[in-house]
Design a protein around this motif. Structure first.
Motif, PDB file in Angstrom:
ATOM      1  N   VAL A   1       0.891  -1.270   0.056  1.00  0.00           N
ATOM      2  CA  VAL A   1       0.016   0.136   0.259  1.00  0.00           C
ATOM      3  C   VAL A   1       0.893   1.198   0.057  1.00  0.00           C
ATOM      4  CG1 VAL A   1      -1.763   1.222   1.421  1.00  0.00           C
ATOM      5  CG2 VAL A   1      -1.743  -1.164   1.016  1.00  0.00           C
ATOM      6  N   GLY A   2       0.589   2.133  -0.833  1.00  0.00           N
ATOM      7  CA  GLY A   2       1.327   3.441  -1.093  1.00  0.00           C
ATOM      8  C   GLY A   2       2.482   3.527  -1.663  1.00  0.00           C
ATOM      9  N   VAL A   3       2.856   2.089  -2.433  1.00  0.00           N
ATOM     10  CA  VAL A   3       3.972   1.896  -3.080  1.00  0.00           C
ATOM     11  C   VAL A   3       3.625   1.379  -4.363  1.00  0.00           C
ATOM     12  CG1 VAL A   3       6.216   0.811  -3.287  1.00  0.00           C
ATOM     13  CG2 VAL A   3       5.514   1.535  -1.187  1.00  0.00           C
ATOM     14  N   SER A   4       4.331   2.270  -5.565  1.00  0.00           N
ATOM     15  CA  SER A   4       3.660   1.876  -6.798  1.00  0.00           C
ATOM     16  C   SER A   4       4.762   1.031  -7.861  1.00  0.00           C
ATOM     17  CB  SER A   4       3.168   2.977  -7.589  1.00  0.00           C
ATOM     18  OG  SER A   4       4.101   4.123  -7.631  1.00  0.00           O
TER      19      SER A   4
ATOM     20  N   GLU B   1      10.589   2.380  -5.644  1.00  0.00           N
ATOM     21  CA  GLU B   1      10.005   2.995  -4.495  1.00  0.00           C
ATOM     22  C   GLU B   1      10.156   2.358  -2.978  1.00  0.00           C
ATOM     23  OE1 GLU B   1       6.042   5.311  -2.983  1.00  0.00           O
ATOM     24  OE2 GLU B   1       6.206   4.790  -5.171  1.00  0.00           O
TER      25      GLU B   1
ATOM     26  N   ARG C   1      11.945   1.473   7.120  1.00  0.00           N
ATOM     27  CA  ARG C   1      10.604   1.284   7.535  1.00  0.00           C
ATOM     28  C   ARG C   1      10.483   0.786   9.156  1.00  0.00           C
ATOM     29  NH1 ARG C   1       6.353  -1.701   3.518  1.00  0.00           N
ATOM     30  NH2 ARG C   1       4.607  -0.747   4.546  1.00  0.00           N
TER      31      ARG C   1
END
Length: 141
Positions: A9-12, A16, A24
């Motif tokens: 989620v939030g990483v494409s 990235e 993290r």
């Protein structure tokens, strides 16, 4: 042995994910004192023993499984409010896979070994991943 598949989620892109993997663990105060990547999830897998040191977490980004990280171990975590979590402690190595389409889902799912996408060959670049994704969509690999 069993793997895990999870939305990133939030990483494409894989790039990235690579750019912040080292930070993290510190977001949650989950510093295990070694060079690992940590992801915190709500539930401890019942089949965790089949994953630890054997399986990988396959990351879904932009609708496709794109890469994986070997799972080293799972660790229970309880926050200040008494909620239980599971820290997935992974190798910092990110292995690109042949992109496989995957529909959105919540949480994580088990992924059987025979259903896991193969790794891309060492040295594969973005173009290799795109070509492999198109071949996978066509059912050729």
């Amino acid at each position: 042995m069993i793997h895990m598949v999870k939305l990133c989620v939030g990483v494409s892109t894989v790039e990235e994910l690579e750019s912040y993997r080292d930070q993290r663990a510190h977001w949650w105060g989950a510093d295990y004192g070694e060079d690992v990547h940590v992801h915190r999830t709500r539930m401890m897998p019942k089949r965790g023993a089949e994953m630890e040191g054997q399986g990988s977490i396959y990351w879904v980004m932009s609708g496709s499984i794109c890469c994986r990280q070997p799972i080293l171990r799972l660790a229970p975590y309880t926050d200040a409010e008494g909620k239980d979590y599971c820290d997935i402690i992974m190798s910092p190595d990110i292995v690109r896979t042949v992109p496989y389409p995957k529909r959105p889902f919540q949480g994580w799912r088990y992924l059987r070994v025979e259903d896991a996408p193969p790794d891309l060959e060492a040295g594969a670049n973005e173009n290799s991943a795109e070509i492999a994704a198109e071949l996978a969509r066509m059912g050729l690999i």
